[in-house]
Design a protein around this motif. Structure first.
Motif, PDB file in Angstrom:
ATOM      1  N   LEU A  74      -6.008  -7.215   6.808  1.00 56.19           N
ATOM      2  CA  LEU A  74      -6.932  -6.325   6.007  1.00 56.19           C
ATOM      3  C   LEU A  74      -5.126  -5.516   5.027  1.00 56.19           C
ATOM      4  N   VAL A  75      -5.364  -5.490   3.687  1.00 56.14           N
ATOM      5  CA  VAL A  75      -4.444  -5.239   2.798  1.00 56.14           C
ATOM      6  C   VAL A  75      -5.174  -4.862   2.177  1.00 56.14           C
ATOM      7  N   GLU A  76      -5.136  -3.125   1.384  1.00 60.49           N
ATOM      8  CA  GLU A  76      -5.530  -2.821   0.132  1.00 60.49           C
ATOM      9  C   GLU A  76      -4.982  -2.189  -0.743  1.00 60.49           C
ATOM     10  N   VAL A  77      -4.516  -1.669  -1.708  1.00 59.75           N
ATOM     11  CA  VAL A  77      -3.770  -1.663  -3.019  1.00 59.75           C
ATOM     12  C   VAL A  77      -4.630  -0.727  -4.006  1.00 59.75           C
ATOM     13  N   ASN A  78      -3.996   0.527  -3.922  1.00 61.53           N
ATOM     14  CA  ASN A  78      -4.383   1.369  -5.329  1.00 61.53           C
ATOM     15  C   ASN A  78      -3.956   1.303  -6.748  1.00 61.53           C
ATOM     16  N   PHE A  79      -4.462   1.573  -7.620  1.00 65.34           N
ATOM     17  CA  PHE A  79      -3.782   1.472  -8.781  1.00 65.34           C
ATOM     18  C   PHE A  79      -4.599   1.898  -9.724  1.00 65.34           C
ATOM     19  N   SER A  80      -4.220   2.296 -11.036  1.00 66.33           N
ATOM     20  CA  SER A  80      -5.102   2.779 -12.119  1.00 66.33           C
ATOM     21  C   SER A  80      -4.459   2.353 -13.360  1.00 66.33           C
ATOM     22  N   ILE A  81      -5.489   1.846 -14.083  1.00 66.67           N
ATOM     23  CA  ILE A  81      -4.686   1.609 -15.275  1.00 66.67           C
ATOM     24  C   ILE A  81      -5.569   2.646 -16.176  1.00 66.67           C
ATOM     25  N   GLY A  82      -5.082   3.525 -17.183  1.00 64.71           N
ATOM     26  CA  GLY A  82      -5.426   4.103 -17.981  1.00 64.71           C
ATOM     27  C   GLY A  82      -6.103   5.711 -17.475  1.00 64.71           C
ATOM     28  N   LYS A  83      -7.389   5.617 -17.512  1.00 62.38           N
ATOM     29  CA  LYS A  83      -8.056   6.668 -16.978  1.00 62.38           C
ATOM     30  C   LYS A  83      -8.876   6.242 -15.874  1.00 62.38           C
ATOM     31  N   LYS A  84      -9.228   5.105 -15.823  1.00 64.70           N
ATOM     32  CA  LYS A  84      -9.719   4.318 -14.561  1.00 64.70           C
ATOM     33  C   LYS A  84      -8.871   3.787 -12.960  1.00 64.70           C
ATOM     34  N   GLN A  85      -9.496   4.408 -12.548  1.00 67.66           N
ATOM     35  CA  GLN A  85      -8.829   4.499 -10.848  1.00 67.66           C
ATOM     36  C   GLN A  85      -9.616   3.117 -10.490  1.00 67.66           C
ATOM     37  N   TYR A  86      -9.044   1.770 -10.063  1.00 69.21           N
ATOM     38  CA  TYR A  86      -8.914   0.721  -8.762  1.00 69.21           C
ATOM     39  C   TYR A  86      -8.592   0.276  -7.753  1.00 69.21           C
ATOM     40  N   LYS A  87      -9.149   0.199  -7.257  1.00 70.09           N
ATOM     41  CA  LYS A  87      -8.489  -0.169  -5.231  1.00 70.09           C
ATOM     42  C   LYS A  87      -9.261  -1.877  -5.309  1.00 70.09           C
ATOM     43  N   VAL A  88      -8.493  -2.599  -4.860  1.00 69.29           N
ATOM     44  CA  VAL A  88      -9.136  -4.175  -4.146  1.00 69.29           C
ATOM     45  C   VAL A  88      -8.285  -4.106  -2.871  1.00 69.29           C
ATOM     46  N   ILE A  89      -9.297  -4.474  -2.124  1.00 74.40           N
ATOM     47  CA  ILE A  89      -9.169  -4.741  -0.793  1.00 74.40           C
ATOM     48  C   ILE A  89      -9.757  -6.019  -0.480  1.00 74.40           C
ATOM     49  N   ARG A  90      -8.669  -7.284   0.397  1.00 72.44           N
ATOM     50  CA  ARG A  90      -8.643  -8.153   0.961  1.00 72.44           C
ATOM     51  C   ARG A  90      -8.266  -7.656   2.133  1.00 72.44           C
ATOM     52  N   GLY A  91      -9.343  -9.247   2.848  1.00 76.45           N
ATOM     53  CA  GLY A  91      -8.678  -9.382   4.336  1.00 76.45           C
ATOM     54  C   GLY A  91      -8.844 -11.053   4.924  1.00 76.45           C
ATOM     55  N   MET A  92      -8.945 -10.673   6.409  1.00 75.02           N
ATOM     56  CA  MET A  92      -9.264 -12.663   6.792  1.00 75.02           C
ATOM     57  C   MET A  92      -9.058 -12.121   8.206  1.00 75.02           C
ATOM     58  N   LYS A  93     -10.482 -13.192   8.436  1.00 70.22           N
ATOM     59  CA  LYS A  93     -10.849 -12.518  10.213  1.00 70.22           C
ATOM     60  C   LYS A  93     -11.588 -11.200  10.094  1.00 70.22           C
ATOM     61  N   PRO A  94     -12.190 -10.733   9.504  1.00 74.25           N
ATOM     62  CA  PRO A  94     -13.404 -11.455   9.110  1.00 74.25           C
ATOM     63  C   PRO A  94     -12.632 -11.406   7.427  1.00 74.25           C
ATOM     64  N   ASN A  95     -13.177 -12.375   6.382  1.00 73.99           N
ATOM     65  CA  ASN A  95     -12.671 -12.469   5.047  1.00 73.99           C
ATOM     66  C   ASN A  95     -13.525 -11.698   4.361  1.00 73.99           C
ATOM     67  N   ARG A  96     -12.886 -10.947   3.471  1.00 73.11           N
ATOM     68  CA  ARG A  96     -13.083  -9.682   2.787  1.00 73.11           C
ATOM     69  C   ARG A  96     -12.218  -9.690   1.506  1.00 73.11           C
ATOM     70  N   PHE A  97     -13.566  -9.479   0.391  1.00 72.84           N
ATOM     71  CA  PHE A  97     -12.986  -8.905  -1.031  1.00 72.84           C
ATOM     72  C   PHE A  97     -13.471  -8.533  -1.911  1.00 72.84           C
ATOM     73  N   GLU A  98     -13.176  -7.225  -2.016  1.00 71.33           N
ATOM     74  CA  GLU A  98     -13.663  -5.758  -2.777  1.00 71.33           C
ATOM     75  C   GLU A  98     -12.747  -5.492  -3.454  1.00 71.33           C
ATOM     76  N   ILE A  99     -13.136  -5.423  -5.149  1.00 71.13           N
ATOM     77  CA  ILE A  99     -13.044  -4.353  -5.554  1.00 71.13           C
ATOM     78  C   ILE A  99     -13.799  -3.662  -6.342  1.00 71.13           C
ATOM     79  N   TRP A 100     -12.872  -2.415  -6.834  1.00 70.83           N
ATOM     80  CA  TRP A 100     -13.590  -1.323  -6.798  1.00 70.83           C
ATOM     81  C   TRP A 100     -13.572   0.030  -8.201  1.00 70.83           C
TER      82      TRP A 100
END
Length: 572
Positions: A74-100
């Motif tokens: 599992l990998v999680e990266v957090n970043f911001s663009i302007g005033k918006k906060q983003y979080k991308v979570i991606r994983g394997m076994k089990p597969n996972r892909f989320e954009i917050w």
């Protein structure tokens, strides 16, 4: 600007089940040190995997999973663009892909491919190639800008200048143009087919109408023939009637003739009886001399007198009989004439009746034919159906023709827009505008790296390098150290351009073992000076083995080491 804040990963490469979390914006410069295999470069792999679902080192993605735990990567990266906060979570076994986004996960009904496309085009506005060119330098898997093919160079510059959209539009237009051309071709084929079909249908309809007209003509001709026959029959009846009237005028009453014949026959009978009686009397007088009743003698003169008188009467009666018979023969002839005329009258009456009967039958036939004609005229279902089919074919043809005309108009517009979206169109004008700025920045950074050459890129992003003595060089002509200076200058240039455009601008810069191979002491000092003074608002991570040389030159030092087969990190 993309402001990367944190990266966290577990069961990823050398990292175990205990997550490794790195703050990406706490210090301006961070030095990452450690032994080979300790996990120094893992953060690069983690960021690239989280954002682009790829391995930076071009290995199979499954090899990114920790080989000991073999699951829950599992990998999680957090970043911001302007005033918006983003979080991308991606994983394997089990597969996972989320954009917050601002604490809310976006809908995942779309495919992973579409979600990845949304992340790159709508959020990051960077693809893998552009990201690695402005964020990462020096890794063994990194391909410097000058070693990329022309198409990849252009792709990176287009991303930096926010003109990649024109290429995307051009691809979309090409697809639409292809679809339009194919549809036009199909429509033209269909129209040709419909014309042939319409001609066949028209011929079929004409045959049906001709057949119906021929049948009507035949029946109308039959009516004319029957009416002509009736006229002849009526004329014949008129002639017979004239003859019949004449016969009726000439016809005598046979009752008087019959009475006359009967009267004559009666007189003949009377005279015949008289002659017979007189013949008997004559025979009596010839044969007898005495009277049988009174037995007295009969005188001869009496006998002769009676015989003479009888002969006179017999002769007279015989004459009358001949006259009577001749009269009867004449009267019989009259009867025969009357009978013949009556027979002629009967025959004429029968013929008149027969002709009237034929006329009546003919009129009935005419009525039947007229009814058939009305049925043919009124019952045009087959012809109407075929005519409807012809109308439908014509309507379909007109619809497709209009659609084809519209498509050809669209195709003309597409051709015009495509010419604008080609590399020689709008993009070329924009690139021409920025090329002088790029070349100035490249020259500036090369000078700051103590590398005095005149380096310029043309519109095709081919380099032209001249020394002070105006000797021409190419990128391949230089040593590895000189190439590294060029690569650094280009990276700083792209980052500067990104800041100008504010689209591909990011705080993150990762340099993997740049100081360990190609840069000499002078180049290292110049580089450190540049990254400290010339890269504001940038969080720089330098991965190196030269911890003893560089340790005191960075705001923070992270040391990676392996403990019990798993990577650990500490601040030193």
């Amino acid at each position: 600007m993309i402001l990367f804040e944190t990266i966290s990963y577990k069961n990823f490469l050398a990292a175990g089940n205990t997550p490794i979390k790195l703050n990406l914006k706490s210090d301006s410069t961070t030095l990452i040190v450690g032994q080979n295999g300790a996990g120094k470069s893992t953060m690069i792999e983690a960021i690239v995997f989280a954002l682009f679902n790829k391995s930076f080192r071009k290995v199979n993605k499954q090899q990114l999973i920790n080989s000991i735990n073999e699951k829950d990567c599992l990998v999680e990266v957090n970043f911001s663009i302007g005033k918006k906060q983003y979080k991308v979570i991606r994983g394997m076994k089990p597969n996972r892909f989320e954009i917050w986004i601002d604490g809310t996960m976006i809908d995942q009904v779309s495919s992973v491919h579409d979600q990845q496309k949304y992340l790159e085009q709508n959020i990051l506005k960077l693809n893998y190639k552009s990201f690695t060119q402005i964020v990462i330098l020096g890794s063994a898997s990194f391909v410097p800008f000058m070693q990329l093919p022309a198409a990849s160079r252009r792709e990176i510059i287009e991303d930096l200048l926010d003109i990649r959209i024109f290429s995307t539009m051009n691809v979309i237009l090409k697809d639409r143009l292809k679809v339009a051309n194919e549809e036009i071709k199909d429509n033209e084929t269909t129209i040709k087919f419909l014309k042939e079909k319409a001609q066949m249908q028209q011929n079929h309809l004409q045959r049906l109408e001709k057949s119906a007209r021929k049948t009507l003509d035949q029946k109308e001709l039959k009516i004319v023939e029957i009416e002509n026959n009736n006229s002849k029959l009526e004329g014949h009846i008129d002639l017979i009637q004239i003859n019949l009237n004449k016969l009726n005028e000439e016809l005598l009453d046979d009752s008087g003739v019959q009475a006359s014949i009967k009267k004559l026959e009666k007189q003949i009978t009377t005279n015949t009886n008289l002659i017979s009686r007189l013949e008997k009397e004559k025979t009596f007088f010839d044969s007898n001399d005495t009277c049988p009743k009174c037995t007295q003698p009969l005188p001869q003169h009496l006998k002769e007198h009676h015989i003479n008188e009888s002969n006179k009467i017999i002769n007279k009666s015989s004459g009358l009989l001949d006259e009577f018979k001749e009269q009867i023969e004449n009267l019989t002839e009259d009867l025969k004439v009357i009978s013949d005329k009556n027979q002629s009258i009967s025959l004429n009456n029968w013929e008149i009746k027969s002709n009237y009967s034929e006329i009546k039958n003919n009129n009935n036939v005419i009525k039947e034919i007229m009814s058939e004609i009305d049925d043919i005229k009124n019952n045009t279902h087959d012809i109407d159906c075929e005519r409807k089919k012809l109308t439908e074919i014509a309507t379909e043809g007109m619809t497709i023709h209009k659609r084809t005309s519209s498509l050809k108009k669209d195709k003309s517009n597409y051709d015009t827009v495509t010419s604008l979206l080609k590399d020689t169109g709008i993009k070329s004008h924009i690139i021409k505008k920025y090329l002088p700025v790029m070349n100035q920045l490249i020259t500036k950074y090369l000078k700051e790296l103590d590398f005095y050459v005149n380096f310029t890129l043309d519109e095709e992003f081919n380099e032209s390098i001249k020394s002070r003595h105006r000797d021409d060089f190419s990128y391949a002509s230089f040593s590895e150290g000189e190439k590294m200076r060029i690569d650094l200058a280009l990276m700083f240039t792209w980052r500067s351009i990104a800041k100008l455009k504010n689209s591909a601008n990011t705080n993150l810069l990762i340099l993997d073992e740049v100081f360990d191979s190609s840069l000499d002491v002078a180049g290292t000092d110049e580089f450190l000076r540049i990254i400290r003074g010339g890269q504001p608002d940038t969080n720089i991570f330098v991965i190196s083995h030269k911890s003893e040389v560089l340790h005191d030159k960075f705001d923070r030092v992270l040391k990676f080491e392996k403990k019990k087969n798993f990577s650990k990190v500490e601040v030193i």
